[in-house]
Design an enzyme around this catalytic site. Structure first.
Site, PDB file in Angstrom:
ATOM      1  N   SER A 117      16.574  30.501 -16.585  1.00 31.71           N
ATOM      2  CA  SER A 117      16.967  29.324 -15.814  1.00 31.71           C
ATOM      3  C   SER A 117      15.985  29.033 -14.699  1.00 31.71           C
ATOM      4  CB  SER A 117      18.328  29.568 -15.160  1.00 31.71           C
ATOM      5  OG  SER A 117      19.300  29.813 -16.116  1.00 31.71           O
ATOM      6  N   HIS A 138      14.921  26.097 -22.547  1.00 32.86           N
ATOM      7  CA  HIS A 138      16.060  26.290 -21.650  1.00 32.86           C
ATOM      8  C   HIS A 138      17.261  25.433 -22.068  1.00 32.86           C
ATOM      9  CE1 HIS A 138      17.914  25.645 -17.433  1.00 32.86           C
ATOM     10  NE2 HIS A 138      18.404  26.730 -17.974  1.00 32.86           N
ATOM     11  N   GLU A 150      15.512  21.921 -21.862  1.00 30.18           N
ATOM     12  CA  GLU A 150      14.259  21.753 -21.107  1.00 30.18           C
ATOM     13  C   GLU A 150      13.189  22.607 -21.789  1.00 30.18           C
ATOM     14  OE1 GLU A 150      14.828  21.052 -16.407  1.00 30.18           O
ATOM     15  OE2 GLU A 150      15.626  22.943 -17.103  1.00 30.18           O
ATOM     16  N   ASN A 188      18.017  22.904 -12.736  1.00 28.53           N
ATOM     17  CA  ASN A 188      18.546  23.879 -11.774  1.00 28.53           C
ATOM     18  C   ASN A 188      17.927  23.745 -10.384  1.00 28.53           C
ATOM     19  OD1 ASN A 188      20.514  25.076 -13.363  1.00 28.53           O
ATOM     20  ND2 ASN A 188      19.019  26.354 -14.399  1.00 28.53           N
TER      21      ASN A 188
HETATM   22  N1  LIG Z   1      25.052  30.731 -17.618  1.00 29.03           N
HETATM   23  C1  LIG Z   1      24.445  29.573 -17.672  1.00 29.03           C
HETATM   24  O1  LIG Z   1      25.049  28.523 -17.369  1.00 29.03           O
HETATM   25  C2  LIG Z   1      23.009  29.497 -18.131  1.00 29.03           C
HETATM   26  C3  LIG Z   1      22.483  28.252 -18.501  1.00 29.03           C
HETATM   27  C4  LIG Z   1      21.158  28.185 -18.966  1.00 29.03           C
HETATM   28  C5  LIG Z   1      20.398  29.344 -19.024  1.00 29.03           C
HETATM   29  N2  LIG Z   1      20.933  30.537 -18.633  1.00 29.03           N
HETATM   30  C6  LIG Z   1      20.083  31.734 -18.733  1.00 29.03           C
HETATM   31  O2  LIG Z   1      20.408  32.425 -19.930  1.00 29.03           O
HETATM   32  C7  LIG Z   1      20.218  33.834 -19.746  1.00 29.03           C
HETATM   33  C8  LIG Z   1      21.506  34.556 -20.069  1.00 29.03           C
HETATM   34  O3  LIG Z   1      22.546  34.065 -19.244  1.00 29.03           O
HETATM   35  P1  LIG Z   1      24.082  34.251 -19.656  1.00 29.03           P
HETATM   36  O4  LIG Z   1      24.845  33.303 -18.816  1.00 29.03           O
HETATM   37  O5  LIG Z   1      24.220  34.227 -21.140  1.00 29.03           O
HETATM   38  O6  LIG Z   1      24.329  35.745 -19.138  1.00 29.03           O
HETATM   39  P2  LIG Z   1      25.435  36.817 -19.660  1.00 29.03           P
HETATM   40  O7  LIG Z   1      25.633  37.748 -18.519  1.00 29.03           O
HETATM   41  O8  LIG Z   1      26.608  36.110 -20.244  1.00 29.03           O
HETATM   42  O9  LIG Z   1      24.678  37.547 -20.879  1.00 29.03           O
HETATM   43  C9  LIG Z   1      23.522  38.308 -20.719  1.00 29.03           C
HETATM   44  C10 LIG Z   1      23.460  39.293 -21.877  1.00 29.03           C
HETATM   45  O10 LIG Z   1      22.175  39.965 -21.849  1.00 29.03           O
HETATM   46  C11 LIG Z   1      22.388  41.272 -22.324  1.00 29.03           C
HETATM   47  N3  LIG Z   1      21.272  42.148 -21.974  1.00 29.03           N
HETATM   48  C12 LIG Z   1      20.956  42.649 -20.757  1.00 29.03           C
HETATM   49  N4  LIG Z   1      19.876  43.458 -20.864  1.00 29.03           N
HETATM   50  C13 LIG Z   1      19.504  43.440 -22.172  1.00 29.03           C
HETATM   51  C14 LIG Z   1      18.460  44.089 -22.916  1.00 29.03           C
HETATM   52  N5  LIG Z   1      17.606  44.908 -22.311  1.00 29.03           N
HETATM   53  N6  LIG Z   1      18.377  43.842 -24.243  1.00 29.03           N
HETATM   54  C15 LIG Z   1      19.252  43.020 -24.854  1.00 29.03           C
HETATM   55  N7  LIG Z   1      20.263  42.382 -24.219  1.00 29.03           N
HETATM   56  C16 LIG Z   1      20.388  42.603 -22.887  1.00 29.03           C
HETATM   57  C17 LIG Z   1      23.700  41.684 -21.657  1.00 29.03           C
HETATM   58  O11 LIG Z   1      24.277  42.809 -22.327  1.00 29.03           O
HETATM   59  C18 LIG Z   1      24.524  40.412 -21.795  1.00 29.03           C
HETATM   60  O12 LIG Z   1      25.304  40.407 -22.988  1.00 29.03           O
HETATM   61  C19 LIG Z   1      19.724  34.005 -18.297  1.00 29.03           C
HETATM   62  O13 LIG Z   1      18.330  34.013 -18.284  1.00 29.03           O
HETATM   63  C20 LIG Z   1      20.269  32.760 -17.622  1.00 29.03           C
HETATM   64  O14 LIG Z   1      19.535  32.383 -16.477  1.00 29.03           O
HETATM   65  C21 LIG Z   1      22.230  30.635 -18.207  1.00 29.03           C
END
Ligand SMILES: NC(=O)c1ccc[n+]([C@@H]2O[C@H](COP(=O)([O-])OP(=O)(O)OC[C@H]3O[C@@H](n4cnc5c(N)ncnc54)[C@H](O)[C@@H]3O)[C@@H](O)[C@H]2O)c1
Length: 289
Positions: A117, A138, A150, A188
């Site tokens: 993000s 993204h 994005e 963001n």
């Molecule tokens: N939440 C949102 O609204 C949103 C929107 C766009 C982008 N993002 C981005 O997407 C990414 C994930 O966010 P999310 O909301 O899904 O988080 P989340 O906490 O729901 O999921 C993250 C996952 O990553 C896994 N993980 C951590 N370390 C790992 C590793 N070494 N190998 C494999 N898996 C691993 C965790 O076990 C977890 O299941 C981040 O970079 C975040 O910035 C989030």
């Protein structure tokens, strides 16, 4: 491209796997946490069932998509992928460690993308063995519903990689917006400081959780209040993005609200933890302040 790998089976990884499988790609979804994989697969199956219920997809489409989807705790399985999208926790060290582990197992021609993000695409690319085939893709949350992706080039991203990613987004039926590689990109950079400001408004006692969300829904015509949205995104992700903006742009206007820090320290990460600015234990979310 035929086969897509997803690293991270959380909110975003499972959403990306969902849309890829429905668009006809074979999908491998990997996570280090087996429970996250189980939850991710259950979420996809449930969300697709809801789409069948509302007649947005057919029963057969759901069946075929679920058959194209495989969960794997082994990074070695990603060797079969033409493109791998990393959607793990928003933490630069975690992402860098993942690339170091995963790159040796990838096909030499495979594209590696990150769903970060906010973190610099150029800096993440630099720890991989393929900066020219690395970029930011993204997605927005929830992925099956939100139209936008994005696309962000790092300094080394080559044009073929960018065009392949654009064609991939077209195939998913998503709209693309191109952002330069600056902290938090476009969406963001605007959205998260607004959420952080709403948390300051709460912290300073200007309004309550319900009052702030009602004010922004009815007063600014936002479909969701900023605190409900923060819970939906995940408060750890919101804080990580504010920290990246603060560090990357060195402007005090991006300082994270201390109340946001406190909620994250408490483990009150929002919907995914069952509690954030609202408590999600009952039928209806209840404000925690
Ligand atoms: N939440 C949102 O609204 C949103 C929107 C766009 C982008 N993002 C981005 O997407 C990414 C994930 O966010 P999310 O909301 O899904 O988080 P989340 O906490 O729901 O999921 C993250 C996952 O990553 C896994 N993980 C951590 N370390 C790992 C590793 N070494 N190998 C494999 N898996 C691993 C965790 O076990 C977890 O299941 C981040 O970079 C975040 O910035 C989030």
């Amino acid at each position: 491209m035929k086969t897509i790998g997803i690293i991270g089976a959380g909110q975003m990884g499972s959403g990306i796997a969902h849309v890829c499988a429905l668009s006809g790609y074979d999908v491998f979804m990997h996570d280090i946490d087996e429970t996250a994989i189980e939850n991710g697969m259950a979420t996809i199956s449930g969300n697709m069932a809801r789409q069948v219920g509302s007649e947005r997809i057919t029963r057969d489409e759901r069946h075929d998509a679920l058959n194209r989807l495989r969960a794997t705790p082994k990074v070695e399985d990603l060797v079969k992928c033409d493109m791998v999208i990393e959607a793990a926790t928003e933490n630069e060290k975690v992402k860098q460690a993942i690339y170091k582990t995963v790159c040796p197992h990838l096909n030499a021609d495979a594209i590696l993308a990150t769903n970060t993000s906010s973190i610099s695409i150029t800096r993440l690319a630099a720890v991989t063995d393929r900066p020219e085939r690395f970029l930011g893709v993204h997605f927005m949350n929830p992925v099956p519903v939100m139209q936008l992706v994005e696309l962000v080039r790092g300094i080394a991203t080559d044009d073929a990689t960018f065009q392949t990613a654009r064609a991939f987004c077209d195939k998913l039926g998503k709209e693309v917006s191109v952002s330069e590689d600056f902290p938090a990109f476009i969406v963001n950079r605007v959205l998260i400081p607004m959420i952080n400001e709403a948390i300051y408004v709460l912290y300073e006692g200007v309004g309550t959780v319900a009052g702030i969300d009602k004010a922004m829904k009815l007063g600014a015509n936002h479909p969701m209040g900023p605190l409900a949205l923060a819970d939906f995104i995940g408060l750890d992700t919101c804080l990580a993005i504010m920290q990246t903006l603060h560090d990357g742009l060195a402007d005090t206007k991006y300082r994270p609200c201390p109340l946001l820090v406190k909620y994250v320290e408490a483990g009150w990460l929002g919907r995914k933890a069952g509690k954030g600015f609202y408590d999600y234990a009952g039928e209806e979310p209840v404000p925690t302040r």
